[in-house]
Scaffold this active site. Structure first.
Site, PDB file in Angstrom:
ATOM      1  N   HIS A  65      33.477  42.833  45.125  1.00 10.11           N
ATOM      2  CA  HIS A  65      33.687  43.559  43.875  1.00 10.11           C
ATOM      3  C   HIS A  65      32.468  41.926  43.548  1.00 10.11           C
ATOM      4  O   HIS A  65      33.210  41.241  44.148  1.00 10.11           O
ATOM      5  CB  HIS A  65      34.994  43.769  43.808  1.00 10.11           C
ATOM      6  CG  HIS A  65      35.163  45.332  43.888  1.00 10.11           C
ATOM      7  ND1 HIS A  65      35.866  45.786  43.458  1.00 10.11           N
ATOM      8  CD2 HIS A  65      35.213  45.958  45.064  1.00 10.11           C
ATOM      9  CE1 HIS A  65      36.522  47.145  43.623  1.00 10.11           C
ATOM     10  NE2 HIS A  65      35.611  47.382  44.867  1.00 10.11           N
ATOM     11  N   GLU A 115      33.803  40.197  41.147  1.00  7.54           N
ATOM     12  CA  GLU A 115      34.722  39.304  40.247  1.00  7.54           C
ATOM     13  C   GLU A 115      35.770  38.778  42.077  1.00  7.54           C
ATOM     14  O   GLU A 115      35.697  37.420  41.872  1.00  7.54           O
ATOM     15  CB  GLU A 115      35.958  40.338  40.150  1.00  7.54           C
ATOM     16  CG  GLU A 115      35.614  41.032  38.938  1.00  7.54           C
ATOM     17  CD  GLU A 115      35.925  42.473  38.977  1.00  7.54           C
ATOM     18  OE1 GLU A 115      36.107  43.526  37.872  1.00  7.54           O
ATOM     19  OE2 GLU A 115      35.084  42.459  39.753  1.00  7.54           O
ATOM     20  N   CYS A 160      39.469  46.676  38.174  1.00  7.42           N
ATOM     21  CA  CYS A 160      40.233  47.190  38.995  1.00  7.42           C
ATOM     22  C   CYS A 160      41.605  46.663  39.652  1.00  7.42           C
ATOM     23  O   CYS A 160      41.791  45.530  39.769  1.00  7.42           O
ATOM     24  CB  CYS A 160      39.364  47.697  40.376  1.00  7.42           C
ATOM     25  SG  CYS A 160      39.380  46.521  41.784  1.00  7.42           S
TER      26      CYS A 160
END
Length: 141
Positions: A46, A48, A76
């Site tokens: 991801h 991030e 998330c």
């Protein structure tokens, strides 16, 4: 957020869900990344998480308490947990994620009492960030 949107565009060009992230310290971008879960065949890729890793390497530091993450989509649960553990000082996200958003939409992971709560601003440049995601999924179907 403009730099995060540029990263999201890179993800889109690769056929990835268009999410981009940048980490800023003292007004300078120290890390930037975009989703690469398909490219790297990993659910851990991801934007991030990859930006956190890059920022820690750039600063040679375990924590990012003086940093701000700009990300095009609300983090998330996995990413929010990592952001809390990395002690990111501020989180600014664009589009809200009603399905898995963990900065207030579906859940608020930032509210765990054993972590210092980061400053969170949601909906920043929301229209642009959400539009990119909407277009991506419309073209996918």
């Amino acid at each position: 957020m403009t730099a995060a949107l540029s990263e999201a565009e890179k993800a889109k060009e690769k056929g990835e869900i268009p999410v981009g992230a940048v980490i800023v310290k003292d007004g300078e971008i120290i890390a930037k990344a975009h989703n690469e879960t398909e490219t790297k065949n990993s659910p851990l890729a991801h934007a991030e998480l990859m930006a956190i890793k890059e920022a820690m390497e750039a600063l040679n530091a375990k924590y990012l308490s003086d940093c701000t993450l700009y990300v095009t989509l609300e983090p998330c649960p996995m990413c929010m947990g990592a952001l809390l553990h990395a002690r990111v000082g501020s989180i600014v996200f664009g589009a809200y994620d009603e399905k898995t958003g963990s900065a207030g939409s579906k859940a608020d992971f930032s509210d765990f009492s054993f972590f210092r709560k980061p400053q969170i601003l949601g909906g920043y440049m929301e229209e642009e960030c959400a539009g990119l995601l909407t277009e991506f999924f419309r073209n996918l179907r």
